[in-house]
Write an enzyme that holds these catalytic residues in place. Structure first.
Site, PDB file in Angstrom:
ATOM      1  CE1 TYR A   1      -4.306  -1.086   0.011  1.00  0.00           C
ATOM      2  CE2 TYR A   1      -3.093  -3.119   1.071  1.00  0.00           C
ATOM      3  CZ  TYR A   1      -4.279  -2.625   0.534  1.00  0.00           C
ATOM      4  OH  TYR A   1      -5.103  -3.435   0.219  1.00  0.00           O
TER       5      TYR A   1
ATOM      6  N   GLY B   1       2.846   3.922  -1.516  1.00  0.00           N
ATOM      7  CA  GLY B   1       2.793   4.322  -2.940  1.00  0.00           C
ATOM      8  C   GLY B   1       1.634   4.509  -3.752  1.00  0.00           C
TER       9      GLY B   1
ATOM     10  N   GLY C   1      -1.824   3.355  -5.391  1.00  0.00           N
ATOM     11  CA  GLY C   1      -2.586   2.210  -5.531  1.00  0.00           C
ATOM     12  C   GLY C   1      -2.215   1.516  -4.252  1.00  0.00           C
TER      13      GLY C   1
ATOM     14  CG  HIS D   1      -2.324   7.996   4.292  1.00  0.00           C
ATOM     15  ND1 HIS D   1      -1.762   8.420   3.025  1.00  0.00           N
ATOM     16  CD2 HIS D   1      -2.262   9.263   4.829  1.00  0.00           C
ATOM     17  CE1 HIS D   1      -1.749   9.815   3.010  1.00  0.00           C
ATOM     18  NE2 HIS D   1      -2.011  10.209   3.713  1.00  0.00           N
ATOM     19  CG  ASP D   2      -3.574   3.982   0.177  1.00  0.00           C
ATOM     20  OD1 ASP D   2      -2.784   5.196   0.306  1.00  0.00           O
ATOM     21  OD2 ASP D   2      -3.320   2.805  -0.258  1.00  0.00           O
TER      22      ASP D   2
ATOM     23  CG  ASP E   1      -1.619  13.952   4.768  1.00  0.00           C
ATOM     24  OD1 ASP E   1      -1.974  13.104   4.370  1.00  0.00           O
ATOM     25  OD2 ASP E   1      -1.270  15.089   4.171  1.00  0.00           O
TER      26      ASP E   1
END
Length: 137
Positions: free
Chosen positions: A46, A48, A50, A66-67, A112
């Site tokens: 995960y 990076g 995508g 985070h995604d 973040d």
């Protein structure tokens, strides 16, 4: 050594045009001094662009969360996390978000902040950098 020492002090970071630059600064502040923020790209399933499958370790879970946080910001709050700037402060080994609660700026800053602090508290396993995602994710 000078870089490590300078990170221990307080730093005010003015709002920038791209949130990703702000996120990068947060990561730099929380990770071990011998690492660069670039080492956290293409890590696990995960970290990076995508992501898929099951996170391979605690650090990869930071990226997974985070995604999902960015996804919620986009879907539930109609925010654009990758370009949303925000106000924050790096101080005493933590990160403070200043924008009003519920605003896109605060929502993205909190995403973040949480990820950067998670990176700083998670073990970096070199073997998980540039893994074969088709095989392991």
């Amino acid at each position: 050594l000078a870089v490590c020492v300078s990170l221990l002090g307080a730093a005010n970071i003015p709002p920038q045009h791209l949130n990703l630059c702000q996120f990068k600064e947060m990561i730099r502040y929380t990770i071990p001094c011998e690492k660069t923020w670039l080492e956290y790209t293409h890590y696990g399933c995960y970290c990076g662009y995508g992501g898929s499958g099951t996170p391979v370790d605690a650090l990869d879970r930071c990226c997974y969360v985070h995604d999902n946080c960015y996804g919620d910001a986009e879907k539930k709050h109609k925010c654009n996390p990758k370009t949303q700037s925000y106000s924050y402060k790096l101080t005493k080994r933590t990160i403070i978000c200043y924008d009003a609660a519920g605003t896109c700026a605060r929502i993205v800053c909190d995403c973040d902040r949480t990820a950067a602090l998670c990176f700083g508290n998670s073990e970096y396993i070199g073997a998980h950098k540039n893994i074969d995602t088709a095989r392991y994710c």
